[in-house]
Structures are given as C-alpha cells and as structure tokens.
Write a protein that holds these residues in place. Structure first.
Motif, PDB file in Angstrom:
ATOM      1  N   ASP A 217     -10.296   5.086  29.915  1.00 55.38           N
ATOM      2  CA  ASP A 217     -10.042   6.091  28.882  1.00 55.38           C
ATOM      3  C   ASP A 217     -11.323   6.844  28.567  1.00 55.38           C
ATOM      4  OD1 ASP A 217      -7.398   5.241  28.706  1.00 55.38           O
ATOM      5  OD2 ASP A 217      -7.904   3.696  27.241  1.00 55.38           O
ATOM      6  N   LEU A 218     -11.729   7.696  29.513  1.00 51.87           N
ATOM      7  CA  LEU A 218     -12.986   8.424  29.353  1.00 51.87           C
ATOM      8  C   LEU A 218     -12.780   9.807  28.741  1.00 51.87           C
ATOM      9  CD1 LEU A 218     -14.800   7.466  32.666  1.00 51.87           C
ATOM     10  CD2 LEU A 218     -15.029   6.436  30.405  1.00 51.87           C
ATOM     11  N   ILE A 219     -11.531  10.228  28.566  1.00 49.42           N
ATOM     12  CA  ILE A 219     -11.250  11.508  27.922  1.00 49.42           C
ATOM     13  C   ILE A 219     -10.290  11.278  26.761  1.00 49.42           C
ATOM     14  CG2 ILE A 219     -10.271  13.813  28.185  1.00 49.42           C
ATOM     15  CD1 ILE A 219     -11.126  13.826  31.039  1.00 49.42           C
ATOM     16  N   ASN A 220     -10.688  11.725  25.580  1.00 50.90           N
ATOM     17  CA  ASN A 220      -9.835  11.627  24.397  1.00 50.90           C
ATOM     18  C   ASN A 220      -9.492  13.027  23.914  1.00 50.90           C
ATOM     19  OD1 ASN A 220     -10.071   8.775  24.332  1.00 50.90           O
ATOM     20  ND2 ASN A 220     -12.036   8.950  23.273  1.00 50.90           N
ATOM     21  N   LEU A 221      -8.238  13.211  23.511  1.00 51.01           N
ATOM     22  CA  LEU A 221      -7.815  14.460  22.891  1.00 51.01           C
ATOM     23  C   LEU A 221      -7.426  14.151  21.454  1.00 51.01           C
ATOM     24  CD1 LEU A 221      -7.217  17.485  23.327  1.00 51.01           C
ATOM     25  CD2 LEU A 221      -4.851  16.835  23.852  1.00 51.01           C
ATOM     26  N   ASN A 222      -8.129  14.779  20.509  1.00 49.10           N
ATOM     27  CA  ASN A 222      -7.961  14.459  19.097  1.00 49.10           C
ATOM     28  C   ASN A 222      -7.561  15.703  18.308  1.00 49.10           C
ATOM     29  OD1 ASN A 222      -9.138  11.820  19.664  1.00 49.10           O
ATOM     30  ND2 ASN A 222     -11.116  12.877  19.700  1.00 49.10           N
ATOM     31  N   ILE A 223      -6.575  15.554  17.433  1.00 48.63           N
ATOM     32  CA  ILE A 223      -6.248  16.624  16.512  1.00 48.63           C
ATOM     33  C   ILE A 223      -7.074  16.406  15.247  1.00 48.63           C
ATOM     34  CG2 ILE A 223      -4.233  15.369  15.573  1.00 48.63           C
ATOM     35  CD1 ILE A 223      -2.943  18.171  15.191  1.00 48.63           C
ATOM     36  N   ARG A 224      -7.682  17.500  14.698  1.00 47.58           N
ATOM     37  CA  ARG A 224      -8.703  17.344  13.664  1.00 47.58           C
ATOM     38  C   ARG A 224      -8.473  18.330  12.493  1.00 47.58           C
ATOM     39  NH1 ARG A 224     -13.437  14.164  14.212  1.00 47.58           N
ATOM     40  NH2 ARG A 224     -14.785  15.986  14.177  1.00 47.58           N
ATOM     41  N   PRO A 225      -7.535  18.025  11.606  1.00 43.14           N
ATOM     42  CA  PRO A 225      -7.407  18.842  10.396  1.00 43.14           C
ATOM     43  C   PRO A 225      -8.480  18.446   9.388  1.00 43.14           C
ATOM     44  CG  PRO A 225      -5.833  17.051  10.338  1.00 43.14           C
ATOM     45  CD  PRO A 225      -6.555  16.943  11.663  1.00 43.14           C
TER      46      PRO A 225
END
Length: 395
Positions: A217-225
């Motif tokens: 898991d070397l790439i994370n996609l995060n939603i950031r409000p």
C-alpha cells in the motif's frame, strides 16, 4: 500565532525518530556458518548497510554486528542481505564527473547485497546515495554485476553501455516467449524483478520475491475536507487612503490528496499532492465606501510528509509543502471605481497532524503569507490561512 506554530513544528521534527524503529524477529549467519536467531533493529535501509544492531532477546543488551563477521542476515522473510566480494563499477551519472570510457571500471569490494529474487536465478541490489547497481547469479555460479553505465563519447555526447541486456539474453534464456523481449527491460528494479520472476517461473523453479513481502500500500488516496480561518490585508504603496485589513473569515475547503509512500525507512516518508478548492469572501467599510474581496482558487500543495509512529494504530506526522495557486473569477472591488483582479503568487505551508489506523486523520496547517495582487504595480497584499483538515483514506 506564527511563532507558536513554527515552534510546534520544529519540536515535532526534533523527536528522536529512532523511537519509531522496532526490533523485529530475524537471524544472522556468522563466518563459522552458525545461524543465530535474534531481534534485529529494522530501519528499512535505503542505502545498503555495513552493520546492524541486534538483541538476542527482548530484555538483553543491544549489540552491533558488522560485515566483517556476518555473511548473511534477514528480517522475518521481509528482507535479506548477503555478503559478497564483487567487482562493482561506480561510474558517475553526473555529467561533470562522467567517464569517457565505455567499458565499466571495476573495483573489488565486499558488500552486503540486498536479495530481491531468490531462486534458480538470483537478483540482488546495491544502493549508495545516487548509485544503484544490480547483480545476479544462476545455479550458485559466481555473482556478476549487471552492467549499465552512462559515458561521454569523443564528440562529448552522452551514450549508454547496456551490456546487461546481453547478459540476460545469454544467461537467462527461456523457450517460453512470455518472458518478454530483453530489449524492453530497463535498468530499473521493478522491471528486473519482473524479468527474473518470469525466468524462474518459466523454468518451473520455486523462488522468493522479497519485494512482494513488503508493504504494497504505497499509494493512498485521501479525501480532505476542512475549515480555513483566513485574513487579508491590502496596502497601496503611494498612499494609505485605500489600505484595508479584512477581518478573519471562516470558510470551507475541500481537497483530494494523493500520498506516495516512499519504500524505505519503514514507510516514514511520503510525497504528497493535494488539489484543494478554497474561497474567501469578506467586505468592509473604509471611510465612505464599501470594499468587497471575493477570492476563489484551486490550491496545489506539493510537499514531503514524515511520520512518527506511536503504536500499530496511531502515528503523528508533519509536512511541508510548496503551494501553487490558481485563482478564478476573483477580485477586490472598491465601491467607487477601483477594481483589483486577483493574481496570486506561490507560498509555503507547514502542518502537523495525527492519523489513526491509516484511515482517519486530522491536521493543523499554517500557510505563510500569499501575495494576491501580483499584477498591480503599486499594491501589495498578505493573505494568511490557518486550517483544520480532516482526512479519510479511500484506499
């Protein structure tokens, strides 16, 4: 406020990162061939080590083992290093130090090589700063460097010696065409691992791919409000008649963060990229006229993040970013005539935060002053933002 935030960030960065590195189950084999089960301090070496720290049990004293007395060591089937005396070419890639000789300039050295693929054909790597070299052997034969180097021709142009392709073609043959064309294999770890994997599979040989055992898991996609508290001040250099300080405004922001975890040093470092929508709208009376600031933009912070592990579920982090900003339909309008289009410059941002179970996070971020009136000759501005950002990892 600025000094307190900067002091806090410096204090976090000053934490001894060694506390995040644990002793993990491993082993080493000494010169006598004796295998010692132990606990090895796993710092997930970027550069190949020449020594390592170990303990014989949880409560025993720490000791140092070196390349002089150890011929192999490994950690929980995640990584393995073997000692070899090899001929290595350390030719520089830097054009100012580049060799004008096509052939490799070999020197004999004793090194711990990292095992990438172990099977009928073995692949090893060595890294030292910007230098990266790969080695191989087959059926327990003598180990060789896969040769690749840049060099300068007599006409002072950069050329490549890609002899590693001939080495693969001569020594790692397979009748099955699925192994692929050697000409398409670049001198990169991912592609060489893929080639050696196919070769071992083609020959129906059992093999171990140590890189598969590492964290995938070397790439994370995060939603950031989050929420921004922003202030804006304007200054006309030739006169203070139109100077104004807008009050702090609370506004919503929304970002999508791509986080690329670096595959070394126990995943403590990451590169971050976070396109973010933000806005600021405020109005204020100055003398006899109303002034409205309406500023909307897409920010693009690009930066580095460092993690400080507390336990398996919790970690602190700090990051610094260079922030590009793309304003749209934004201006400062004075009631009686003056209309200042907003054109921004870059600035930097610093943040500290907490992450739980690699899923939820919260960050406090401070951005240095941003110039909004870069296209107006006699105007200057300071746009300052402090943000509280909440994060949720989509994957």
């Amino acid at each position: 406020m600025k000094r307190q935030l900067l002091f806090f960030i410096i204090a976090i960065l000053g934490v001894n990162s060694n506390s995040q590195i644990s002793f993990e189950k491993g082993y080493f084999i000494n010169d006598s061939g004796q295998k010692m089960d132990c606990l090895i301090k796993n710092i997930d070496w970027k550069n190949n080590p020449t020594e390592f720290e170990y303990k014989l049990s949880d409560h025993s004293d720490k000791k140092i083992a070196t390349i002089k007395t150890v011929k192999e060591f490994g950690i929980s089937d995640i990584s393995k290093y073997r000692r070899f005396t090899v001929k290595i070419d350390r030719s520089k890639k830097d054009i100012s130090k580049m060799s004008n000789q096509r052939q490799p300039i070999f020197k004999e050295e004793t090194l711990f090589l990292k095992v990438l693929i172990e099977g009928k054909a073995n692949l090893y790597s060595f890294e030292d700063g910007n230098l990266k070299r790969y080695f191989y052997n087959k059926d327990h034969a003598e180990i060789e460097q896969l040769v690749f180097k840049y060099y300068l021709t007599t006409s002072n142009k950069i050329a490549e010696n890609s002899r590693y392709k001939q080495q693969l073609r001569n020594h790692l043959k397979c009748s099955n065409s699925s192994i692929g064309n050697v000409e398409n294999v670049d001198y990169k770890q991912k592609e060489l691992i893929k080639y050696f994997t196919k070769y071992n599979a083609c020959n129906d040989q059992k093999f171990v791919n140590f890189e598969e055992k590492r964290n995938k898991d070397l790439i994370n996609l995060n939603i950031r409000p989050g929420l921004n508290v922003s202030t804006l001040s304007l200054d006309r250099t030739l006169s203070d008649f139109r100077d104004i300080d807008f009050d702090g405004e609370l506004a919503f922001r929304l970002g999508i963060e791509v986080e690329l975890i670096m595959p070394f040093n126990k995943n403590k470092w990451a590169v971050i990229l976070e396109p973010t929508y933000q806005y600021f709208k405020s109005e204020k009376m100055i003398r006899t006229q109303n002034v409205v600031a309406d500023y909307k933009s897409i920010e693009l912070p690009i930066g580095i993040r460092h993690y400080f592990f507390l336990n398996e579920d919790s970690k602190l982090f700090s990051n610094g970013s260079f922030v590009l900003d793309f304003a749209s339909n934004s201006a400062v309008e004075y009631e009686f005539g003056t209309n200042l289009d907003i054109n921004t410059r870059t600035n930097v941002a610093f943040g500290v935060g907490y992450k739980h179970k690699d899923k939820y996070s919260v960050e406090l971020r401070y951005q240095t002053a941003r110039e909004l009136l870069s296209s107006h000759l006699f105007w200057t501005s300071d746009y300052n933002t402090v943000s509280v950002i909440f994060g949720y990892s989509l994957f």
